[in-house]
Each structure stands twice: as structure tokens, then as C-alpha cells.
Write a protein that holds these residues in place. Structure first.
Motif, short mmCIF file in Angstrom:
data_model
loop_
_atom_site.label_atom_id
_atom_site.label_comp_id
_atom_site.label_asym_id
_atom_site.label_seq_id
_atom_site.Cartn_x
_atom_site.Cartn_y
_atom_site.Cartn_z
N LEU A 8 -3.80 2.74 9.07
CA LEU A 8 -4.28 1.24 8.89
C LEU A 8 -4.08 0.47 9.86
O LEU A 8 -4.51 -0.50 10.24
CB LEU A 8 -4.00 0.84 7.37
CG LEU A 8 -4.40 1.60 6.33
CD1 LEU A 8 -3.75 1.02 5.16
CD2 LEU A 8 -6.02 1.59 6.36
N HIS A 67 -9.35 11.64 -0.06
CA HIS A 67 -10.24 11.97 1.31
C HIS A 67 -10.04 13.51 1.50
O HIS A 67 -9.07 14.36 1.20
CB HIS A 67 -9.61 11.06 2.10
CG HIS A 67 -10.31 11.42 3.54
ND1 HIS A 67 -11.50 10.81 3.67
CD2 HIS A 67 -9.76 12.05 4.59
CE1 HIS A 67 -11.96 11.20 4.77
NE2 HIS A 67 -10.72 11.79 5.57
N GLY A 82 1.08 5.41 -0.40
CA GLY A 82 -0.06 6.52 -0.07
C GLY A 82 0.01 7.60 -1.55
O GLY A 82 0.74 7.55 -2.16
N VAL A 88 0.97 -1.20 -0.12
CA VAL A 88 0.03 -0.03 0.05
C VAL A 88 0.71 1.29 0.06
O VAL A 88 1.89 1.48 0.89
CB VAL A 88 -0.95 0.20 1.30
CG1 VAL A 88 -1.83 1.33 1.19
CG2 VAL A 88 -1.71 -1.17 1.29
N ALA A 118 -2.64 11.03 3.40
CA ALA A 118 -2.39 9.52 3.39
C ALA A 118 -1.17 9.27 2.76
O ALA A 118 -1.03 8.31 2.02
CB ALA A 118 -3.64 9.06 2.61
N ARG A 168 -3.07 1.94 -4.03
CA ARG A 168 -3.18 3.42 -3.52
C ARG A 168 -4.42 3.77 -3.12
O ARG A 168 -5.59 3.38 -3.28
CB ARG A 168 -2.75 4.32 -4.76
CG ARG A 168 -1.87 3.82 -5.57
CD ARG A 168 -0.29 4.21 -5.04
NE ARG A 168 0.07 5.66 -4.66
CZ ARG A 168 0.51 6.55 -5.40
NH1 ARG A 168 0.75 5.95 -6.79
NH2 ARG A 168 0.85 7.51 -5.00
N PRO A 169 -4.60 4.64 -1.75
CA PRO A 169 -5.94 5.06 -1.18
C PRO A 169 -6.46 5.78 -2.35
O PRO A 169 -6.00 6.59 -3.01
CB PRO A 169 -5.31 5.65 -0.17
CG PRO A 169 -4.16 5.92 -0.29
CD PRO A 169 -3.49 5.18 -1.13
N ASP A 170 -7.84 5.96 -1.97
CA ASP A 170 -8.82 6.98 -2.63
C ASP A 170 -8.57 8.40 -2.03
O ASP A 170 -8.08 8.51 -0.88
CB ASP A 170 -10.35 6.85 -2.41
CG ASP A 170 -10.59 5.35 -2.98
OD1 ASP A 170 -10.00 5.07 -4.33
OD2 ASP A 170 -11.80 4.66 -2.57
N PRO A 216 -0.10 5.63 4.61
CA PRO A 216 -1.46 5.14 5.37
C PRO A 216 -1.16 4.05 6.31
O PRO A 216 -2.02 3.82 7.11
CB PRO A 216 -2.13 4.50 4.06
CG PRO A 216 -0.87 3.98 3.09
CD PRO A 216 -0.23 5.18 3.13
#
Length: 113
Positions: free
Chosen positions: A112, A86, A20, A18, A105, A82-84, A108
Motif C-alpha cells: 500500500l 485475493h 492484514g 489496516v 496480505a 482488513r483487506p479482502d 499490507p
């Protein structure tokens, strides 16, 4: 419920990660677990700890580096999640304190884990 990404040991090749994004980043809020301190008290009075959203040029440069890192990992066969985006400008409230905004993020892992 099982996690999407797991760490089984420190020796196997990296398969998935993951990573960011910097979009919408703010300076970290001052809350009980994060009280920014400067060693020079006189300097802290003249230059307050920054607050509010980060400058767009800083966010763009950070995203350029993160995207390059993602491309490098993918070129080695690593799956990159990758995070959405926000809205980090939203306040957060707990029974014990309130902060006016969130952070980012970019990493993350911190939120998390």
C-alpha cells in the motif's frame, strides 16, 4: 484523493489501522528486488528456497494470531480495517520481469505504501 488511513504523528492514540490477513498466502516469489540468499551455499543446493502456496495449517495459525490482535485493538476502541481475500497464485508481469505468483496480505503496508 485522500487516504482512508493517515499517520499524522507518532504521539496521538491509535485510532485506526489496516491489519492484514493470511488467506491465500504463497511463499514470496523470486524477483529482482527479492533474491533469497542462504549463507551456506552447500545448504542452499540441498534445500531450495520454498515456493508455491503456504500450508493451510500455517495460514490458519497466522489468521488466528491476526484475528486475536484485531480483537485486542478493537477492545481498545481502535478501528481495524482488513483487506479482502485475493488470489495470490496469479502471475505478475512488468516490462522487465515476470513472477509466477504473488506473496500475501499479512502486512499490507508493503504494497500500500
Amino acid at each position: 484523493m485522500s487516504s482512508i488511513v493517515n499517520a499524522w504523528n507518532e504521539w496521538d492514540p491509535l485510532e485506526e489501522v489496516v491489519l492484514g490477513i493470511a488467506d491465500g498466502a504463497y511463499f514470496e516469489p523470486t524477483e529482482p528486488g527479492n533474491h533469497p540468499k542462504l549463507r551456506d551455499a552447500a545448504l542452499a543446493e540441498r534445500i531450495p528456497f520454498p515456493s508455491g502456496p503456504k500450508r493451510q495449517d500455517v495460514i490458519d495459525r497466522a489468521n488466528e494470531e491476526l484475528n486475536g490482535f484485531a480483537a485486542l485493538l478493537e477492545s481498545h476502541g481502535v478501528i481495524v480495517r482488513r483487506p479482502d481475500q485475493h488470489d495470490f497464485g496469479q502471475a505478475i508481469q512488468t516490462p522487465h520481469f515476470t513472477v509466477q505468483n504473488q506473496y500475501c496480505a499479512v502486512c499490507p503496508r508493503d504494497v500500500l505504501m
